[in-house]
Design a protein around this motif. Sequence first.
Motif, mmCIF file in Angstrom:
data_model
loop_
_atom_site.group_PDB
_atom_site.id
_atom_site.type_symbol
_atom_site.label_atom_id
_atom_site.label_comp_id
_atom_site.label_asym_id
_atom_site.label_seq_id
_atom_site.Cartn_x
_atom_site.Cartn_y
_atom_site.Cartn_z
ATOM 1 N N MET A 1 42.222 49.299 38.148
ATOM 2 C CA MET A 1 41.406 49.130 39.318
ATOM 3 C C MET A 1 40.444 47.979 39.067
ATOM 4 O O MET A 1 39.870 47.847 37.990
ATOM 5 C CB MET A 1 40.634 50.420 39.601
ATOM 6 C CG MET A 1 39.655 50.286 40.708
ATOM 7 S SD MET A 1 38.845 51.805 41.262
ATOM 8 C CE MET A 1 38.196 52.507 39.790
ATOM 9 N N GLU A 2 40.282 47.166 40.083
ATOM 10 C CA GLU A 2 39.331 46.059 40.021
ATOM 11 C C GLU A 2 38.282 46.264 41.102
ATOM 12 O O GLU A 2 38.607 46.486 42.271
ATOM 13 C CB GLU A 2 40.036 44.724 40.259
ATOM 14 C CG GLU A 2 39.119 43.545 40.248
ATOM 15 C CD GLU A 2 39.813 42.230 40.591
ATOM 16 O OE1 GLU A 2 39.103 41.223 40.695
ATOM 17 O OE2 GLU A 2 41.033 42.227 40.763
ATOM 18 N N LEU A 3 37.016 46.213 40.716
ATOM 19 C CA LEU A 3 35.917 46.318 41.674
ATOM 20 C C LEU A 3 35.471 44.924 42.074
ATOM 21 O O LEU A 3 35.269 44.068 41.216
ATOM 22 C CB LEU A 3 34.738 47.062 41.061
ATOM 23 C CG LEU A 3 34.985 48.522 40.696
ATOM 24 C CD1 LEU A 3 33.749 49.111 40.044
ATOM 25 C CD2 LEU A 3 35.379 49.331 41.901
ATOM 26 N N VAL A 4 35.346 44.704 43.362
ATOM 27 C CA VAL A 4 34.916 43.411 43.877
ATOM 28 C C VAL A 4 33.589 43.622 44.603
ATOM 29 O O VAL A 4 33.569 44.171 45.706
ATOM 30 C CB VAL A 4 35.966 42.820 44.843
ATOM 31 C CG1 VAL A 4 35.505 41.471 45.376
ATOM 32 C CG2 VAL A 4 37.331 42.712 44.165
ATOM 33 N N CYS A 37 41.591 43.440 49.429
ATOM 34 C CA CYS A 37 41.390 44.690 48.700
ATOM 35 C C CYS A 37 42.162 45.825 49.374
ATOM 36 O O CYS A 37 42.489 45.747 50.558
ATOM 37 C CB CYS A 37 39.901 45.036 48.657
ATOM 38 S SG CYS A 37 38.912 43.844 47.722
#
Length: 79
Positions: A1-4, A37
Motif C-alpha cells: 500500500m502506498e499513501l499519497v 489512487c
Amino acid sequence: MELVPCVAEGSLAALDAGKGAEHDRLAGEATRRLADCDVVALAQSSLARAAEAVAAATGRPVFTTPDSAVRKLRRLLGA
C-alpha cells in the motif's frame, strides 16, 4: 500500500469563515491529483462534508473518519 498525502490549502480557513461551499470546492480541487489512487480517505473529520465533491473530482470511493467510526461502532455493538 502506498499513501499519497494531499493538503487542501485554505479549506479549513474557509470553513472557519462559514464558507462551507468554498471549503468543499477547495477540497475537491486539491484531490483531483488523487484520481490514480484506488480510494481516498479523508482523515480529518472536518473534511467529511466534502466527500461528495472529492468523489466527483477523483471518481474514486471516498472514506471519511466519521462514517468509518460509525461502521466500526455498529460492528462492535452487533447492530
